[in-house]
Design a protein around this motif. Structure first.
Motif, PDB file in Angstrom:
ATOM      1  N   PRO A   1       0.811  -1.211   0.000  1.00 28.66           N
ATOM      2  CA  PRO A   1       0.000   0.000   0.000  1.00 28.66           C
ATOM      3  C   PRO A   1       0.853   1.273   0.000  1.00 28.66           C
ATOM      4  O   PRO A   1       1.918   1.308   0.623  1.00 28.66           O
ATOM      5  CB  PRO A   1      -0.811  -0.115   1.284  1.00 28.66           C
ATOM      6  N   PHE A   2       0.360   2.274  -0.702  1.00 31.99           N
ATOM      7  CA  PHE A   2       1.029   3.558  -0.815  1.00 31.99           C
ATOM      8  C   PHE A   2       0.381   4.556   0.140  1.00 31.99           C
ATOM      9  O   PHE A   2      -0.711   4.322   0.639  1.00 31.99           O
ATOM     10  CB  PHE A   2       0.925   4.077  -2.254  1.00 31.99           C
ATOM     11  N   ASP A   3       1.072   5.697   0.358  1.00 29.67           N
ATOM     12  CA  ASP A   3       0.514   6.750   1.218  1.00 29.67           C
ATOM     13  C   ASP A   3      -0.794   7.282   0.638  1.00 29.67           C
ATOM     14  O   ASP A   3      -1.698   7.662   1.380  1.00 29.67           O
ATOM     15  CB  ASP A   3       1.515   7.900   1.375  1.00 29.67           C
ATOM     16  N   GLN A   4      -0.888   7.345  -0.682  1.00 33.34           N
ATOM     17  CA  GLN A   4      -2.098   7.751  -1.393  1.00 33.34           C
ATOM     18  C   GLN A   4      -2.375   6.670  -2.427  1.00 33.34           C
ATOM     19  O   GLN A   4      -1.454   6.232  -3.110  1.00 33.34           O
ATOM     20  CB  GLN A   4      -1.894   9.075  -2.143  1.00 33.34           C
ATOM     21  N   THR A   5      -3.616   6.225  -2.568  1.00 31.00           N
ATOM     22  CA  THR A   5      -3.926   5.236  -3.593  1.00 31.00           C
ATOM     23  C   THR A   5      -4.045   5.920  -4.945  1.00 31.00           C
ATOM     24  O   THR A   5      -4.344   7.109  -5.034  1.00 31.00           O
ATOM     25  CB  THR A   5      -5.239   4.479  -3.291  1.00 31.00           C
ATOM     26  N   MET A   6      -3.793   5.157  -6.001  1.00 32.85           N
ATOM     27  CA  MET A   6      -3.910   5.697  -7.344  1.00 32.85           C
ATOM     28  C   MET A   6      -5.383   5.862  -7.700  1.00 32.85           C
ATOM     29  O   MET A   6      -6.233   5.113  -7.233  1.00 32.85           O
ATOM     30  CB  MET A   6      -3.210   4.775  -8.339  1.00 32.85           C
ATOM     31  N   GLN A   7      -5.657   6.844  -8.537  1.00 26.65           N
ATOM     32  CA  GLN A   7      -7.006   7.108  -8.999  1.00 26.65           C
ATOM     33  C   GLN A   7      -7.383   6.078 -10.069  1.00 26.65           C
ATOM     34  O   GLN A   7      -6.539   5.662 -10.851  1.00 26.65           O
ATOM     35  CB  GLN A   7      -7.108   8.519  -9.572  1.00 26.65           C
ATOM     36  N   ASN A   8      -8.647   5.700 -10.127  1.00 24.62           N
ATOM     37  CA  ASN A   8      -9.098   4.652 -11.027  1.00 24.62           C
ATOM     38  C   ASN A   8      -9.720   5.160 -12.322  1.00 24.62           C
ATOM     39  O   ASN A   8     -10.411   4.421 -13.011  1.00 24.62           O
ATOM     40  CB  ASN A   8     -10.115   3.745 -10.316  1.00 24.62           C
ATOM     41  N   GLY A   9      -9.470   6.407 -12.686  1.00 23.49           N
ATOM     42  CA  GLY A   9     -10.074   6.921 -13.912  1.00 23.49           C
ATOM     43  C   GLY A   9     -11.577   7.013 -13.737  1.00 23.49           C
ATOM     44  O   GLY A   9     -12.083   7.047 -12.627  1.00 23.49           O
ATOM     45  N   GLY A  10     -12.303   7.076 -14.832  1.00 23.56           N
ATOM     46  CA  GLY A  10     -13.756   7.048 -14.749  1.00 23.56           C
ATOM     47  C   GLY A  10     -14.449   8.272 -15.298  1.00 23.56           C
ATOM     48  O   GLY A  10     -15.361   8.150 -16.085  1.00 23.56           O
ATOM     49  N   SER A  11     -14.053   9.471 -14.896  1.00 27.42           N
ATOM     50  CA  SER A  11     -14.744  10.663 -15.392  1.00 27.42           C
ATOM     51  C   SER A  11     -13.792  11.785 -15.788  1.00 27.42           C
ATOM     52  O   SER A  11     -14.236  12.794 -16.310  1.00 27.42           O
ATOM     53  CB  SER A  11     -15.724  11.184 -14.340  1.00 27.42           C
ATOM     54  N   ALA A  12     -12.506  11.612 -15.523  1.00 22.24           N
ATOM     55  CA  ALA A  12     -11.536  12.656 -15.854  1.00 22.24           C
ATOM     56  C   ALA A  12     -10.144  12.026 -15.906  1.00 22.24           C
ATOM     57  O   ALA A  12      -9.937  10.915 -15.435  1.00 22.24           O
ATOM     58  CB  ALA A  12     -11.561  13.764 -14.808  1.00 22.24           C
ATOM     59  N   THR A  13      -9.206  12.770 -16.460  1.00 23.85           N
ATOM     60  CA  THR A  13      -7.826  12.299 -16.556  1.00 23.85           C
ATOM     61  C   THR A  13      -7.216  12.154 -15.166  1.00 23.85           C
ATOM     62  O   THR A  13      -7.389  13.022 -14.309  1.00 23.85           O
ATOM     63  CB  THR A  13      -6.988  13.292 -17.393  1.00 23.85           C
ATOM     64  N   ASP A  14      -6.534  11.037 -14.959  1.00 26.14           N
ATOM     65  CA  ASP A  14      -5.753  10.790 -13.748  1.00 26.14           C
ATOM     66  C   ASP A  14      -4.320  10.523 -14.192  1.00 26.14           C
ATOM     67  O   ASP A  14      -4.045  10.392 -15.396  1.00 26.14           O
ATOM     68  CB  ASP A  14      -6.319   9.590 -12.980  1.00 26.14           C
TER      69      ASP A  14
END
Length: 176
Positions: free
Chosen positions: A71-84
Motif C-alpha cells: 500500500p502507498f501513502d495515497q492510492t492511485m485514482q481509477n479513472g472514470g470521469s476525468a484524466t488521472d
C-alpha cells in the motif's frame, strides 16, 4: 533515465486490501545501474500528490525491472470521469516520467512536456494494467506509448498481447 513500464492502478477488489494490490513497475533501459534512493512516485486526480518515496539503497540494475508495490501513502485514482495520472520524480524533485490516463483532462494535469492536451492512455478495467509498448521504450513521450493489458506482467517484459514474455535476469520488489 528509468521509465515507468507498467501500472496497475485498479486491481480487482479483494476486500479492504485493494490498495495493497496496486503497483508500478519501473524499467531501466540504460547500460548503467541507477540509484533511486529518495525518488518519489506521485499520483494525480485533481492534482499530483506523493504516493511513496523510495528508500535509501534502492537501485535498479541496467536493463532490469523494479516492482514498487502498495500500500502507498495515497492510492492511485481509477479513472472514470476525468484524466488521472502517475509520475516519477528524481531525488531533486525533477519530473522523470509521467503517464496520464482517461479523459477529459478537466484538472489540467501536465505531461512530461508541460502539455495538458494529451494524447491520454486509456482508462483500463479493474485487473488490467497500462503497459508501455514496445517494452521499456519511450517513443512519443506521451500516453500513446501505452496499451491496455488484460494480463499484467509485473517484473517481466510487456508484449503486444501482454500475456507474458521474457523476464529479466535479476528482479527485485520494493515494498515502500
Amino acid at each position: 533515465s528509468p521509465l515507468m513500464n507498467e501500472v496497475l492502478y485498479d486491481p480487482v477488489e479483494t476486500g479492504s486490501d485493494e490498495a495493497a494490490s496496486e503497483w508500478v513497475e519501473l524499467c531501466n533501459p540504460t547500460g548503467e545501474d541507477i540509484d533511486l534512493s529518495g525518488w518519489t512516485l506521485q499520483r494525480a486526480g485533481s492534482a499530483f500528490d506523493d504516493m511513496t518515496t523510495l528508500p535509501a539503497g534502492t537501485v535498479i540494475s541496467a536493463g532490469d525491472y523494479l516492482l514498487i508495490s502498495g500500500p502507498f501513502d495515497q492510492t492511485m485514482q481509477n479513472g472514470g470521469s476525468a484524466t488521472d495520472g502517475v509520475r516519477l520524480l528524481n531525488s531533486s524533485g525533477g519530473v522523470v516520467d509521467t503517464i496520464l490516463y482517461d479523459q477529459p483532462n478537466t484538472n489540467n494535469l501536465q505531461d512530461d512536456w508541460g502539455s495538458v492536451n494529451g494524447p491520454f492512455a486509456p482508462d483500463v478495467s479493474a485487473g488490467h494494467s497500462l503497459a508501455r509498448f514496445p517494452d521499456c521504450l519511450e517513443l512519443n513521450n506521451d500516453a500513446s506509448d501505452w496499451i491496455d493489458s488484460a494480463n499484467p506482467t509485473p517484473n517481466s517484459e510487456n508484449t503486444s498481447s501482454s500475456s507474458g514474455g521474457g523476464t529479466s535476469g535479476c528482479v527485485e520488489t520494493v515494498d515502500p
